[in-house]
Design a protein around this motif. Sequence first.
Motif: not given
Ligand code: NAD
Length: 258
Positions: A29, A32, A50-51, A73, A100, A150-151, A164, A196-197, A199-201
Motif C-alpha cells: 500500500r 510502496g 509485506d506483512l 521485524s 517502514g 529514508a525520510s 523514527y 510529507y506524503v 498515506t496511511e502512515m
Molecule cells: N508518508 C510519509 O509522509 C513519509 C515521509 C517520509 C518517508 N516515508 C517512508 O516511506 C515508506 C513508505 O511509507 P508509507 O507512507 O507508504 O506508509 P504505509 O504505512 O502506507 O506503508 C508502509 C508499508 O510497510 C509495510 N510494513 C510495515 N511494517 C512491516 C513489517 N513488520 N513487515 C513487513 N512489512 C511491513 C506495511 O504493511 C505497508 O505496506 C516508509 O519507509 C516511510 O517511513 C513516508
Amino acid sequence: MISRMSVDGGRQHCPRFENHRVVVTGGARGIGASIVRAFANEGANIAIVDLLIDEARPLATDVGGHAVECDLSDPADTVKGMNAAVSALGGIDVLVNNAGVFKITPLLDISAEEWDWVFSINTRAMLLTTQVSARAMIDQGTGGKIVNTASMGGKVGAANQAHYAASKAAVISLTQVSAAELGVYGINVNSICPGYVLTEMGAATRTPEMVAEWSAMSPLGRLADPADVASMALFLASDDADYCTGQAMNVTGGMISH
Ligand SMILES: NC(=O)c1ccc[n+]([C@@H]2O[C@H](COP(=O)([O-])OP(=O)(O)OC[C@H]3O[C@@H](n4cnc5c(N)ncnc54)[C@H](O)[C@@H]3O)[C@@H](O)[C@H]2O)c1
C-alpha cells in the motif's frame, strides 16, 4: 508477443525495466504500492515483500508479480522472505527497501521496546534484505541497484519522533556504507528522503490544519504524491543513475535543500 514499446509524438519509448527483477518491501500500500505500479508500467517483474498479505496479493496479481508474506521485524522471517522473493523472480536486479513504521511519542516516554521495534523494521531489516539481495547480485555477476527509503525526518529531526528520525538518519548512513562496500560489484545504493506524503502512515494523528501548515512549507505549495516518490525510485534504479551512489535524494518539494 505484445511489444510494450509505445510511440508518442514520433518518439519511441522503451520500458526501462523490461525483464528486470524488482523486489519492493512494504509494497502492499501507500508509497510502496505506487512504486510497484510504476515499475510494472515499465515492464518489470515484481515481488512484493509485506506483512499485509491480503493487500499485497491482489496488487501482485494485478501486475503479474508475486507476493511474499513476511514480518520484517523478525530477522529470521526477513531473510526467509527475501530469499523467497528472489527465488520467485529467479534472481534480482533491483531492491527497493520501502517498508517502514512511524510512531509519535515524546522523547521522555519512548520505551526500549518501542525504540527497538521502530529500528527493527526501518533499519535492521534493511541491512538483512540488502545482504540477501547483494549476495544474489554478486553471484549473478550482474551488479544491480538498491534504493532505500529514508525520510526528510532523517535529515531534520522533528519533535516527538526520536526513534523514527534516528532510524531514518541510520538509513542514510547505512546507504553510504553499503554504497562504499558494494560499488566494486557494480551495485549502486542510494536513499530517498520524502517530505510529507498523505498515506496511511501518520493518518491517525493528521489534521487538516497540519496538512495546510505543511503544504505552506513547500515553495510548490503542496505535499508529495506517492507517485512523486516512485519517480525518484525509478530514476535511481535506472541506467540514468549509473554514476549516482551513496546519495540521499530529497523529494520534499523544496522544504529542505541539504
Ligand atoms: N508518508 C510519509 O509522509 C513519509 C515521509 C517520509 C518517508 N516515508 C517512508 O516511506 C515508506 C513508505 O511509507 P508509507 O507512507 O507508504 O506508509 P504505509 O504505512 O502506507 O506503508 C508502509 C508499508 O510497510 C509495510 N510494513 C510495515 N511494517 C512491516 C513489517 N513488520 N513487515 C513487513 N512489512 C511491513 C506495511 O504493511 C505497508 O505496506 C516508509 O519507509 C516511510 O517511513 C513516508
